[in-house]
Design a protein around this motif. Sequence first.
Motif, PDB file in Angstrom:
ATOM      1  N   GLY A  46     -17.753 -26.131   2.044  1.00 18.72           N
ATOM      2  CA  GLY A  46     -16.456 -26.396   2.651  1.00 18.72           C
ATOM      3  C   GLY A  46     -15.526 -27.114   1.697  1.00 18.72           C
ATOM      4  N   LEU A  47     -14.274 -26.629   1.608  1.00 22.94           N
ATOM      5  CA  LEU A  47     -13.233 -27.223   0.768  1.00 22.94           C
ATOM      6  C   LEU A  47     -12.017 -27.496   1.638  1.00 22.94           C
ATOM      7  N   LEU A  48     -11.515 -28.721   1.639  1.00 25.85           N
ATOM      8  CA  LEU A  48     -10.303 -28.995   2.395  1.00 25.85           C
ATOM      9  C   LEU A  48      -9.043 -28.679   1.597  1.00 25.85           C
ATOM     10  N   TRP A  49      -9.201 -28.239   0.365  1.00 25.94           N
ATOM     11  CA  TRP A  49      -8.039 -27.787  -0.398  1.00 25.94           C
ATOM     12  C   TRP A  49      -8.074 -26.272  -0.527  1.00 25.94           C
ATOM     13  N   HIS A  50      -7.047 -25.720  -1.182  1.00 28.28           N
ATOM     14  CA  HIS A  50      -6.894 -24.267  -1.288  1.00 28.28           C
ATOM     15  C   HIS A  50      -7.108 -23.808  -2.734  1.00 28.28           C
ATOM     16  N   PRO A  51      -8.270 -23.259  -3.064  1.00 25.77           N
ATOM     17  CA  PRO A  51      -8.500 -22.777  -4.435  1.00 25.77           C
ATOM     18  C   PRO A  51      -7.620 -21.597  -4.793  1.00 25.77           C
ATOM     19  N   GLU A  52      -7.168 -20.845  -3.796  1.00 27.13           N
ATOM     20  CA  GLU A  52      -6.389 -19.634  -4.059  1.00 27.13           C
ATOM     21  C   GLU A  52      -4.929 -19.906  -4.385  1.00 27.13           C
ATOM     22  N   ALA A  95     -13.214 -21.444 -10.157  1.00 33.44           N
ATOM     23  CA  ALA A  95     -13.824 -20.186  -9.741  1.00 33.44           C
ATOM     24  C   ALA A  95     -15.323 -20.221  -9.997  1.00 33.44           C
ATOM     25  N   GLY A  96     -15.722 -20.955 -11.031  1.00 31.64           N
ATOM     26  CA  GLY A  96     -17.147 -21.053 -11.340  1.00 31.64           C
ATOM     27  C   GLY A  96     -17.942 -21.653 -10.196  1.00 31.64           C
ATOM     28  N   ALA A  97     -17.377 -22.658  -9.518  1.00 32.69           N
ATOM     29  CA  ALA A  97     -18.080 -23.282  -8.399  1.00 32.69           C
ATOM     30  C   ALA A  97     -18.287 -22.288  -7.271  1.00 32.69           C
ATOM     31  N   VAL A  98     -17.248 -21.521  -6.957  1.00 35.50           N
ATOM     32  CA  VAL A  98     -17.358 -20.529  -5.887  1.00 35.50           C
ATOM     33  C   VAL A  98     -18.332 -19.435  -6.287  1.00 35.50           C
ATOM     34  N   ARG A  99     -18.276 -19.001  -7.537  1.00 33.78           N
ATOM     35  CA  ARG A  99     -19.184 -17.962  -8.007  1.00 33.78           C
ATOM     36  C   ARG A  99     -20.636 -18.432  -7.914  1.00 33.78           C
ATOM     37  N   ARG A 100     -20.899 -19.655  -8.320  1.00 34.14           N
ATOM     38  CA  ARG A 100     -22.267 -20.162  -8.255  1.00 34.14           C
ATOM     39  C   ARG A 100     -22.736 -20.258  -6.808  1.00 34.14           C
ATOM     40  N   ARG A 126     -19.432 -16.331 -15.087  1.00 34.82           N
ATOM     41  CA  ARG A 126     -18.228 -15.578 -15.436  1.00 34.82           C
ATOM     42  C   ARG A 126     -18.279 -14.198 -14.795  1.00 34.82           C
ATOM     43  N   PRO A 127     -17.128 -13.632 -14.471  1.00 31.11           N
ATOM     44  CA  PRO A 127     -17.113 -12.293 -13.865  1.00 31.11           C
ATOM     45  C   PRO A 127     -17.842 -11.283 -14.732  1.00 31.11           C
ATOM     46  N   LEU A 128     -18.536 -10.360 -14.080  1.00 28.73           N
ATOM     47  CA  LEU A 128     -19.257  -9.325 -14.791  1.00 28.73           C
ATOM     48  C   LEU A 128     -18.348  -8.188 -15.230  1.00 28.73           C
ATOM     49  N   ILE A 129     -17.148  -8.151 -14.670  1.00 28.88           N
ATOM     50  CA  ILE A 129     -16.172  -7.115 -15.009  1.00 28.88           C
ATOM     51  C   ILE A 129     -14.959  -7.781 -15.620  1.00 28.88           C
ATOM     52  N   ARG A 130     -14.563  -7.352 -16.796  1.00 31.11           N
ATOM     53  CA  ARG A 130     -13.398  -7.940 -17.453  1.00 31.11           C
ATOM     54  C   ARG A 130     -12.131  -7.489 -16.758  1.00 31.11           C
ATOM     55  N   THR A 131     -11.157  -8.380 -16.682  1.00 30.30           N
ATOM     56  CA  THR A 131      -9.850  -8.026 -16.111  1.00 30.30           C
ATOM     57  C   THR A 131      -8.774  -8.389 -17.120  1.00 30.30           C
ATOM     58  N   ASP A 132      -7.597  -7.803 -16.932  1.00 33.95           N
ATOM     59  CA  ASP A 132      -6.478  -8.105 -17.827  1.00 33.95           C
ATOM     60  C   ASP A 132      -5.774  -9.384 -17.434  1.00 33.95           C
ATOM     61  N   GLU A 133      -6.042  -9.869 -16.227  1.00 34.64           N
ATOM     62  CA  GLU A 133      -5.376 -11.079 -15.766  1.00 34.64           C
ATOM     63  C   GLU A 133      -6.113 -12.304 -16.283  1.00 34.64           C
ATOM     64  N   PRO A 134      -5.382 -13.376 -16.659  1.00 33.65           N
ATOM     65  CA  PRO A 134      -6.052 -14.613 -17.070  1.00 33.65           C
ATOM     66  C   PRO A 134      -6.682 -15.284 -15.871  1.00 33.65           C
ATOM     67  N   HIS A 135      -7.720 -16.065 -16.096  1.00 35.64           N
ATOM     68  CA  HIS A 135      -8.363 -16.793 -15.015  1.00 35.64           C
ATOM     69  C   HIS A 135      -7.501 -17.977 -14.610  1.00 35.64           C
ATOM     70  N   SER A 136      -7.583 -18.334 -13.322  1.00 33.05           N
ATOM     71  CA  SER A 136      -6.721 -19.385 -12.791  1.00 33.05           C
ATOM     72  C   SER A 136      -7.254 -20.773 -13.096  1.00 33.05           C
ATOM     73  N   ASP A 137      -8.475 -20.877 -13.612  1.00 32.74           N
ATOM     74  CA  ASP A 137      -8.988 -22.206 -13.944  1.00 32.74           C
ATOM     75  C   ASP A 137     -10.012 -22.112 -15.067  1.00 32.74           C
TER      76      ASP A 137
END
Length: 222
Positions: free
Chosen positions: A185-191, A199-204, A211-222
Motif C-alpha cells: 500500500g502507498l498513500l502517494w501516487h507513483p504514476e 518503479a523498481g519497488a513495484v516491479r519487485r 528492470r523491464p525485460l522489454i526496451r522502450t523508447d520512453e525514459p523511465h520516470s525514476d
Amino acid sequence: MKRCVSRIGITMREASATDYHEPRDALARDWGTWMTRNLPEVAWLPVPNLTEGIVRFAEQWQLDGLILSGGEDPGGAPVRDRTEACLLDAAEARGWPVLGVCRGAQLLWQRGGGQLVPVPGHVDCRSEVRWTEGARTALDMAGVAEVRCYHRFGLAGSSDAGEPWAYAKDGTLEAFGNMALGRFGLLWHPERGAAGCSAGAVRRFFGLSDRPLIRTDEPHSD
C-alpha cells in the motif's frame, strides 16, 4: 509472494459525464504512460465497476495481479466499493498480489483491521518519506524519497495488511506491505510524475526483474 505476474487489472473511479445523465468509469492517462514505461512486459487493462460481476470478468481476462487505483474516499462510491471488495475476495482466494495506491492503500488497511483518520497537509503536496528497515528487506528500498500526496485520510492502528514500509516527516504512515500475503500500500501516487516509490519497488513486489525485460523508447520516470 515469489511468482511474477503477467496480467494486471487496474480499478477505475466513478465519474459523471458532463451534460449527460450517464455514470462512467475513468482511469487517469497517467496510468497508461506509467505502465508502458515501467512494466512494459506486463499485459494490463482497466477494470470496470461491475460489482459482483467483476469476478467473472477477472477470470475471463485471466488476471493474476491487481492495482487498486486512487480516487474517491472509501465509502464515497458505493458501486466501486462493492466492486473492489469482490476483487479483494477473489485476490485472497486465488493468491493475487495487490498494489493499493492512495484510496487503494486505505482500503487494504481497513480490510486488515486498521482505521482511517483525518490528516492535515497531505492534499496536493510534495512530501518526503523515509523507507523503513522492513522496506529495505522486502524491496531493497532505503533512505529518503520525495513523493506527491493527495489524501485527506491517514492510516491508524495496526492492520494485517502489512508492516510499516515508509513514514512521512510528520510521523504519519505512508506505505506498508507484506510480501508473503502479497499486499503493498502507498498513500502517494507513483504514476503522477517523478514519484518517490521507484518503479523498481513495484516491479519487485510483483515478482518482476529490477528492470523491464522489454526496451522502450520512453525514459523511465525514476
